[in-house]
Scaffold this active site. Structure first.
Site, mmCIF file in Angstrom:
data_model
loop_
_atom_site.group_PDB
_atom_site.id
_atom_site.type_symbol
_atom_site.label_atom_id
_atom_site.label_comp_id
_atom_site.label_asym_id
_atom_site.label_seq_id
_atom_site.Cartn_x
_atom_site.Cartn_y
_atom_site.Cartn_z
ATOM 1 N N ARG A 182 -1.937 -5.820 -8.727
ATOM 2 C CA ARG A 182 -0.866 -6.767 -8.413
ATOM 3 C C ARG A 182 -0.667 -7.793 -9.519
ATOM 4 N NH1 ARG A 182 -3.061 -8.814 -2.935
ATOM 5 N NH2 ARG A 182 -4.906 -8.512 -4.207
ATOM 6 N N SER A 219 -2.844 -7.818 2.940
ATOM 7 C CA SER A 219 -2.995 -7.690 4.391
ATOM 8 C C SER A 219 -3.230 -9.063 5.017
ATOM 9 C CB SER A 219 -4.162 -6.756 4.714
ATOM 10 O OG SER A 219 -3.938 -5.491 4.132
ATOM 11 N N HIS A 242 0.838 -1.205 0.000
ATOM 12 C CA HIS A 242 0.000 0.000 0.000
ATOM 13 C C HIS A 242 0.875 1.259 0.000
ATOM 14 C CE1 HIS A 242 -3.025 -2.678 2.293
ATOM 15 N NE2 HIS A 242 -3.592 -2.424 1.133
ATOM 16 N N LYS A 283 -16.035 -8.557 3.291
ATOM 17 C CA LYS A 283 -14.993 -9.065 4.184
ATOM 18 C C LYS A 283 -15.525 -9.253 5.593
ATOM 19 C CE LYS A 283 -10.842 -7.792 1.814
ATOM 20 N NZ LYS A 283 -9.741 -6.852 1.647
HETATM 21 N N1 COA Z 1 0.351 -4.142 -2.726
HETATM 22 C C1 COA Z 1 0.110 -5.187 -1.967
HETATM 23 N N2 COA Z 1 -1.149 -5.555 -1.561
HETATM 24 C C2 COA Z 1 -2.167 -4.791 -1.965
HETATM 25 C C3 COA Z 1 -1.987 -3.680 -2.764
HETATM 26 C C4 COA Z 1 -0.655 -3.359 -3.150
HETATM 27 N N3 COA Z 1 -0.390 -2.317 -3.920
HETATM 28 N N4 COA Z 1 -3.189 -3.130 -3.021
HETATM 29 C C5 COA Z 1 -4.094 -3.890 -2.388
HETATM 30 N N5 COA Z 1 -3.482 -4.894 -1.746
HETATM 31 C C6 COA Z 1 -4.104 -5.969 -0.987
HETATM 32 C C7 COA Z 1 -4.919 -5.474 0.176
HETATM 33 O O1 COA Z 1 -4.155 -5.475 1.379
HETATM 34 C C8 COA Z 1 -6.047 -6.467 0.261
HETATM 35 O O2 COA Z 1 -5.641 -7.566 1.054
HETATM 36 P P1 COA Z 1 -6.722 -8.422 1.871
HETATM 37 O O3 COA Z 1 -7.770 -8.868 0.870
HETATM 38 O O4 COA Z 1 -5.944 -9.517 2.424
HETATM 39 O O5 COA Z 1 -7.308 -7.484 2.909
HETATM 40 C C9 COA Z 1 -6.208 -6.982 -1.170
HETATM 41 O O6 COA Z 1 -5.035 -6.587 -1.843
HETATM 42 C C10 COA Z 1 -7.395 -6.415 -1.868
HETATM 43 O O7 COA Z 1 -7.273 -5.005 -1.858
HETATM 44 P P2 COA Z 1 -8.468 -4.120 -2.392
HETATM 45 O O8 COA Z 1 -8.953 -4.649 -3.689
HETATM 46 O O9 COA Z 1 -8.018 -2.693 -2.310
HETATM 47 O O10 COA Z 1 -9.639 -4.436 -1.385
HETATM 48 P P3 COA Z 1 -9.932 -3.773 -0.034
HETATM 49 O O11 COA Z 1 -10.877 -4.660 0.689
HETATM 50 O O12 COA Z 1 -8.700 -3.421 0.695
HETATM 51 O O13 COA Z 1 -10.679 -2.417 -0.443
HETATM 52 C C11 COA Z 1 -12.629 -1.136 -0.977
HETATM 53 C C12 COA Z 1 -11.879 -2.447 -1.196
HETATM 54 C C13 COA Z 1 -12.858 -0.892 0.519
HETATM 55 C C14 COA Z 1 -11.821 0.026 -1.543
HETATM 56 C C15 COA Z 1 -13.980 -1.228 -1.732
HETATM 57 O O14 COA Z 1 -14.704 -2.324 -1.215
HETATM 58 C C16 COA Z 1 -14.794 0.044 -1.587
HETATM 59 O O15 COA Z 1 -14.608 0.962 -2.366
HETATM 60 N N6 COA Z 1 -15.721 0.074 -0.599
HETATM 61 C C17 COA Z 1 -16.594 1.232 -0.375
HETATM 62 C C18 COA Z 1 -18.031 0.925 -0.853
HETATM 63 C C19 COA Z 1 -18.057 1.022 -2.347
HETATM 64 O O16 COA Z 1 -18.009 2.101 -2.908
HETATM 65 N N7 COA Z 1 -18.110 -0.161 -2.981
HETATM 66 C C20 COA Z 1 -17.924 -0.275 -4.394
HETATM 67 C C21 COA Z 1 -19.140 0.026 -5.163
HETATM 68 S S1 COA Z 1 -18.728 0.056 -6.875
#
Ligand code: COA
Length: 171
Positions: free
Chosen positions: A91, A129, A17, A41
């Protein structure tokens, strides 16, 4: 002023991140790291307050980066704050389909929202994560995956046999 939002669960924030946040801070005038909520989640290990504190600790040297949280739609947050760019790290090809869907949905909800994808650094391709939490929970070395500023906090919460966890277990 171009404002970008880096959204995520950040449970906890990792070096993967941080790499994306640092690079975004060079591309945009202001970057908001947004602790947001993925309804698919299970309950987070770290509270929202803890996740915010950890992000503040690891981004303290980045002058144009601020941290916020929002329990609603990302598109609504953008409308509210005037931010127009969503920055996400990609990724692997496996991330692409989901991220593509999210980018299109966000654009549909708010036409001004542009999603910019940054390729994740090679060494962080496998990182997530969940990987950090799993390794820590078995007492493995996570120092290559998270910032030294938050290493102890994560170990204290998740590593077996630390003083803090023994105290937790005793309750
Ligand atoms: N390097 C390493 N790991 C990374 C990374 C990077 N550059 N970017 C993301 N990751 C990891 C994260 O740690 C996460 O790990 P985990 O699944 O073990 O927790 C995984 O990749 C997935 O990341 P991401 O796709 O960003 O998911 P997230 O759960 O962290 O975030 C939200 C998703 C919260 C941004 C998304 O659900 C959201 O926008 N929610 C708000 C409500 C909304 O608007 N929904 C969408 C409607 S279209």
């Amino acid at each position: 002023m171009k404002i970008a939002v880096c959204p995520g669960s950040f449970d906890p924030v990792t070096l993967g991140h941080l790499d994306i946040i640092e690079r975004a801070s060079k591309l945009f005038d202001k970057v908001i790291v947004l602790v947001s909520f993925n309804k698919n989640k299970n309950k987070a290990v770290f509270s929202t307050k803890e996740r915010i504190e950890m992000i503040i600790a690891v981004t303290k040297d980045l002058d144009n980066v601020v941290v916020d949280c929002f329990d609603g739609l990302l598109a609504d947050y953008l409308k509210m704050t005037g931010a127009e760019v969503i920055v996400k790290g990609l990724r692997a090809v496996s991330d692409f389909e989901y991220e593509f869907q999210m980018a299109l949905a966000n654009k549909k909800l708010y036409n001004d929202a542009e999603t910019v994808f940054l390729t994740t650094a090679g060494e962080n391709m496998f990182l997530s994560s969940s990987v950090v939490k799993e390794i820590a929970s078995f007492g493995g070395d996570i120092s290559g995956f998270v910032s030294p500023a938050i290493l102890e906090k994560i170990k204290n919460r998740l590593c077996p046999n630390t003083d803090a966890q023994q105290a937790d277990n005793a309750v």
